[in-house]
Design a protein around this motif. Structure first.
Motif, PDB file in Angstrom:
ATOM      1  N   ASP A 182       0.826  -1.208   0.000  1.00 10.59           N
ATOM      2  CA  ASP A 182       0.000   0.000   0.000  1.00 10.59           C
ATOM      3  C   ASP A 182       0.861   1.258   0.000  1.00 10.59           C
ATOM      4  OD1 ASP A 182      -2.432  -1.397   0.039  1.00 10.59           O
ATOM      5  OD2 ASP A 182      -2.328  -1.651   2.215  1.00 10.59           O
ATOM      6  N   LYS A 184       2.979   2.245   2.160  1.00 11.58           N
ATOM      7  CA  LYS A 184       3.204   2.810   3.480  1.00 11.58           C
ATOM      8  C   LYS A 184       4.623   2.472   3.938  1.00 11.58           C
ATOM      9  CE  LYS A 184      -0.968   4.369   3.731  1.00 11.58           C
ATOM     10  NZ  LYS A 184      -1.214   5.835   3.608  1.00 11.58           N
ATOM     11  N   SER A 210       6.254   4.760  12.146  1.00 14.57           N
ATOM     12  CA  SER A 210       5.395   4.634  10.971  1.00 14.57           C
ATOM     13  C   SER A 210       5.147   6.011  10.372  1.00 14.57           C
ATOM     14  CB  SER A 210       4.062   3.984  11.357  1.00 14.57           C
ATOM     15  OG  SER A 210       3.179   3.944  10.255  1.00 14.57           O
ATOM     16  N   ASN A 212       2.249   7.222   8.409  1.00 16.10           N
ATOM     17  CA  ASN A 212       0.952   6.667   8.012  1.00 16.10           C
ATOM     18  C   ASN A 212      -0.210   7.662   8.176  1.00 16.10           C
ATOM     19  OD1 ASN A 212      -0.806   4.675   7.085  1.00 16.10           O
ATOM     20  ND2 ASN A 212      -1.073   3.751   9.106  1.00 16.10           N
ATOM     21  N   SER A 269       1.281  -0.769   9.793  1.00 18.80           N
ATOM     22  CA  SER A 269       0.745  -0.786   8.441  1.00 18.80           C
ATOM     23  C   SER A 269      -0.753  -0.564   8.478  1.00 18.80           C
ATOM     24  CB  SER A 269       1.073  -2.121   7.767  1.00 18.80           C
ATOM     25  OG  SER A 269       0.492  -2.204   6.492  1.00 18.80           O
ATOM     26  N   THR A 270      -1.315  -0.214   7.348  1.00 17.40           N
ATOM     27  CA  THR A 270      -2.775  -0.059   7.280  1.00 17.40           C
ATOM     28  C   THR A 270      -3.474  -1.404   7.427  1.00 17.40           C
ATOM     29  OG1 THR A 270      -2.583  -0.125   4.866  1.00 17.40           O
ATOM     30  CG2 THR A 270      -2.727   2.040   5.894  1.00 17.40           C
ATOM     31  N   GLN A 271      -2.741  -2.488   7.140  1.00 19.87           N
ATOM     32  CA  GLN A 271      -3.264  -3.836   7.342  1.00 19.87           C
ATOM     33  C   GLN A 271      -2.362  -4.559   8.332  1.00 19.87           C
ATOM     34  OE1 GLN A 271      -4.457  -5.993   3.745  1.00 19.87           O
ATOM     35  NE2 GLN A 271      -4.008  -4.158   2.544  1.00 19.87           N
TER      36      GLN A 271
END
Length: 285
Positions: A182, A184, A210, A212, A269-271
């Motif tokens: 993604d 990131k 991060s 983000n 992370s976003t996930q």
């Protein structure tokens, strides 16, 4: 800013500090039996004497040293403290962009930004904003060192074993940088290089971070000592509560980031389970 100094003047200043060799000082535990003098000083008195030297000296280089000289004074574990001296002009010239296309134009009358560390290799993942944010949160003992790229998936392939092998002779802090699918960017600063170990290692200097999208650092909480542990099939950073703060598999392709007690972090992370697009490891030495 005052007048620039010549090479000879800077050499003169360096000579002064070079004479402060480790052999000229007594250990702290013997200091109480010794009479202090300029050539016999306890470590804690060094900065005071340095300041006194510059304030009282009649030489031109000493009179305006605060305006023109940047003195980098620090100590590493088990090593004698030492001083590195550079002129402000030289310090600014050392500022190196890792992504020249991202640099804007700057007039000569503008004040210089915070000096970025020197990156001896080009990064595929870090721009100036990343570097400046990370450098400002890293320990003071790392501030004067250039960054060296010791491992990159773009160069060395995707293998945790190769990463360990590349770091076999490294003995300094390291910076792990990850870009996921993604786009990131996140990772970890570790006080010790990554290696296979039967136990957790690292100090409270270690932190997760991060972008983000804004920079966020997660420092050691003190709740446990599950800082870093390396296995042949995985790399683990942070733990507690049944989850790792950052986890990578043996192929450096699958990763995971969950909230953990070691750093009281949010997922980086976003996930929480992510796939790695690129990964770099930098040494600070």
């Amino acid at each position: 800013m005052g007048a620039a100094y010549s090479v000879g003047e800077v050499d003169q200043l360096n000579t002064f500090f070079v004479q402060w060799s480790p052999g000229m000082y007594k250990k702290d535990n013997n200091a109480r039996h010794q009479k202090k003098s300029r050539n016999l000083l306890v470590k804690k008195d060094k900065l005071a004497v340095i300041d006194e030297y510059f304030q009282n000296s009649m030489c031109p280089i000493a009179k305006s040293w605060e305006e023109n000289i940047k003195i980098l004074y620090f100590a590493n574990k088990c090593l004698e403290p030492y001083v590195q001296i550079i002129t402000i002009k030289d310090a600014v010239s050392r500022r190196q962009s890792v992504c020249s296309s991202d640099r804007g134009s700057r007039s000569e009358d503008e004040e210089p930004e915070d000096i970025l560390p020197v990156l001896r290799d080009r990064s595929q993942l870090l721009n100036d904003h990343h570097v400046q944010s990370l450098a400002s949160h890293m320990p003071a003992r790392t501030q004067v060192y250039p960054w060296n790229l010791v491992y990159s998936t773009a160069v060395h392939g995707t293998s945790l074993k190769t990463l360990y092998r590349q770091m076999a002779n490294v003995d300094c802090p390291v910076l792990l940088v990850i870009k996921d699918m993604d786009n990131k960017v996140f990772g970890a600063f570790c006080s010790h290089p990554f290696r296979v170990s039967n136990y957790c290692y690292g100090t409270g200097e270690t932190f997760l971070y991060s972008f983000n999208p804004e920079y966020k650092a997660y420092r050691w909480s003190g709740e446990n000592s599950y800082i870093v542990r390396g296995h042949l099939d995985s790399l683990q950073i942070g733990g507690g509560g049944g989850h790792f703060g950052l986890w990578l598999d043996s192929d450096l392709y699958h990763g995971a980031s969950y909230a953990c007690h070691t750093f009281n972090n949010q997922p980086l992370s976003t996930q929480q389970d992510f796939k790695v697009q690129d990964l770099e490891v930098w040494t600070v030495q």
